[in-house]
Design a protein around this motif. Sequence first.
Motif, short mmCIF file in Angstrom:
data_model
loop_
_atom_site.label_atom_id
_atom_site.label_comp_id
_atom_site.label_asym_id
_atom_site.label_seq_id
_atom_site.Cartn_x
_atom_site.Cartn_y
_atom_site.Cartn_z
N PHE A 191 -61.32 -47.54 -93.36
CA PHE A 191 -60.80 -46.30 -92.77
C PHE A 191 -61.95 -45.32 -92.52
CE2 PHE A 191 -58.55 -42.13 -93.17
CZ PHE A 191 -57.73 -42.27 -92.05
N LEU A 192 -62.86 -45.21 -93.46
CA LEU A 192 -63.99 -44.30 -93.30
C LEU A 192 -64.90 -44.72 -92.14
CD1 LEU A 192 -65.04 -43.61 -97.01
CD2 LEU A 192 -63.62 -42.20 -95.52
N ARG A 193 -64.90 -46.00 -91.83
CA ARG A 193 -65.72 -46.47 -90.71
C ARG A 193 -65.24 -45.91 -89.37
NH1 ARG A 193 -65.94 -52.32 -93.07
NH2 ARG A 193 -67.82 -52.23 -94.36
N LEU A 194 -63.98 -45.49 -89.32
CA LEU A 194 -63.48 -44.86 -88.10
C LEU A 194 -64.26 -43.58 -87.81
CD1 LEU A 194 -59.61 -45.26 -88.58
CD2 LEU A 194 -61.13 -46.64 -87.15
N LYS A 195 -64.68 -42.90 -88.88
CA LYS A 195 -65.50 -41.70 -88.73
C LYS A 195 -66.85 -42.06 -88.13
CE LYS A 195 -66.35 -37.26 -89.71
NZ LYS A 195 -65.59 -36.15 -89.09
N MET A 196 -67.39 -43.16 -88.62
CA MET A 196 -68.68 -43.62 -88.11
C MET A 196 -68.56 -44.00 -86.64
SD MET A 196 -71.09 -46.71 -89.56
CE MET A 196 -71.19 -45.93 -91.16
N VAL A 210 -73.87 -41.24 -91.80
CA VAL A 210 -72.48 -40.76 -91.68
C VAL A 210 -71.66 -41.15 -92.91
CG1 VAL A 210 -70.31 -40.96 -90.41
CG2 VAL A 210 -72.46 -40.74 -89.18
N MET A 211 -71.71 -42.42 -93.29
CA MET A 211 -70.87 -42.89 -94.39
C MET A 211 -71.22 -42.18 -95.70
SD MET A 211 -68.33 -44.86 -95.10
CE MET A 211 -68.26 -46.05 -93.76
N GLU A 212 -72.50 -42.05 -95.99
CA GLU A 212 -72.90 -41.40 -97.23
C GLU A 212 -72.55 -39.91 -97.20
OE1 GLU A 212 -73.91 -40.67 -100.90
OE2 GLU A 212 -73.79 -42.68 -100.00
N ARG A 213 -72.66 -39.31 -96.04
CA ARG A 213 -72.29 -37.89 -95.93
C ARG A 213 -70.80 -37.68 -96.18
NH1 ARG A 213 -73.64 -37.07 -91.04
NH2 ARG A 213 -71.67 -36.72 -90.00
N LEU A 237 -66.37 -36.01 -100.04
CA LEU A 237 -65.21 -36.33 -100.87
C LEU A 237 -65.53 -36.14 -102.35
CD1 LEU A 237 -63.91 -39.52 -98.99
CD2 LEU A 237 -62.79 -37.29 -99.09
N ARG A 238 -66.73 -36.56 -102.76
CA ARG A 238 -67.13 -36.41 -104.16
C ARG A 238 -67.22 -34.93 -104.55
NH1 ARG A 238 -70.67 -40.85 -103.02
NH2 ARG A 238 -72.36 -39.38 -102.55
N GLN A 239 -67.56 -34.09 -103.59
CA GLN A 239 -67.68 -32.66 -103.86
C GLN A 239 -66.36 -31.91 -103.72
OE1 GLN A 239 -70.78 -31.27 -101.24
NE2 GLN A 239 -72.24 -32.81 -101.99
N SER A 299 -62.22 -32.12 -98.15
CA SER A 299 -61.44 -33.03 -97.32
C SER A 299 -62.25 -33.39 -96.08
CB SER A 299 -60.12 -32.38 -96.91
OG SER A 299 -59.30 -32.15 -98.04
N VAL A 300 -61.93 -34.55 -95.51
CA VAL A 300 -62.66 -35.06 -94.35
C VAL A 300 -61.68 -35.45 -93.26
CG1 VAL A 300 -64.26 -36.82 -93.52
CG2 VAL A 300 -64.49 -35.94 -95.85
N GLU A 301 -61.96 -35.05 -92.02
CA GLU A 301 -61.11 -35.43 -90.90
C GLU A 301 -61.56 -36.78 -90.36
OE1 GLU A 301 -59.83 -36.32 -87.10
OE2 GLU A 301 -61.89 -35.61 -87.35
N ILE A 302 -60.62 -37.72 -90.30
CA ILE A 302 -60.91 -39.06 -89.81
C ILE A 302 -59.80 -39.50 -88.86
CG2 ILE A 302 -61.27 -41.48 -90.42
CD1 ILE A 302 -62.33 -40.55 -93.11
N ALA A 303 -60.16 -39.77 -87.64
CA ALA A 303 -59.21 -40.26 -86.63
C ALA A 303 -57.97 -39.39 -86.52
CB ALA A 303 -58.82 -41.71 -86.94
N GLY A 304 -58.16 -38.08 -86.66
CA GLY A 304 -57.04 -37.16 -86.53
C GLY A 304 -56.28 -36.90 -87.81
#
Length: 273
Positions: free
Chosen positions: A146-151, A163-166, A171-173, A176-181
């Motif tokens: 799912f996170l690869r969609l961001k990439m 991108v992936m590490e960012r 998330l660790r901090q 929230s992160v927007e991914i594919a809407g």
Amino acid sequence: MAIEAFFLPASPGQRFALLHAPGDKVKLQGAVVYIHPFAEELNKSRRMAALQARALAAAGYAVLQIDLMGCGDSSGDFGDATWEVWLADVELACQWLQRRVCAPLWLWGLRTGCLLANEAANRMALPVNLLFWQPVLAGKQFLQQFLRLKMAAELLGNETKGVMERVRGQLRQGESVEIAGYLLSPALAGGLEKAELLLPHRSGRVEWMEISGRPDGSLSPAALARLTQWQVAGQQARSTVVNGPAFWQTSEISECPALLESSLLVLSETVPA
């Protein structure tokens, strides 16, 4: 067959639900709670879920479909959902249906819905049967995909470096992160990452259904290994493989009649203990 749409009071808000009830002249065979998949897979699979629910109701099963918090027509935003809230939603749906239908209970999950069904079954006081459609074996692997969609999205903007590490760092901090809407919260990501399809200690039967494009029509190696492990441990579990499209991810809404027919067949069978 009758279809009733309503809202279930929940915490927080309310959950949209659809009840497919057998006709008065049809013998009651069972009670089924459907647990939908993650994010856009929910929208892609709505037609298949509706077709199966109608077919099951016509065969004597009371089927309850519920939109989990932040999904579909239920209260809340996707970004506010957590894995624990979704598990509570599954429990809420089961309790509601069992108060109204006295019949063997099935949890029917699709993809990540199988992870929720499996964990919910283990928390219940009494055994429950499980119907798995194309189950996700590990939430960690699914989350990575799912996170690869961001990439992929940032690839179009030529911003792929780190991108992936960012994203994982955000998330660790606690961001929230927007991914594919979809706004993915750290709480939901963390719960999904820990989820795994483990031996279901609170289940009766397990019917494992997969769509396969392999020439020999076999289960994926990972699925076969997991199912064999359960069978060796004494779990009453069977697999069925059919041909058809991966409807939860096709670009157009698609159907898999073979899956519908096989699912109805395996639920209706009387399997020796």
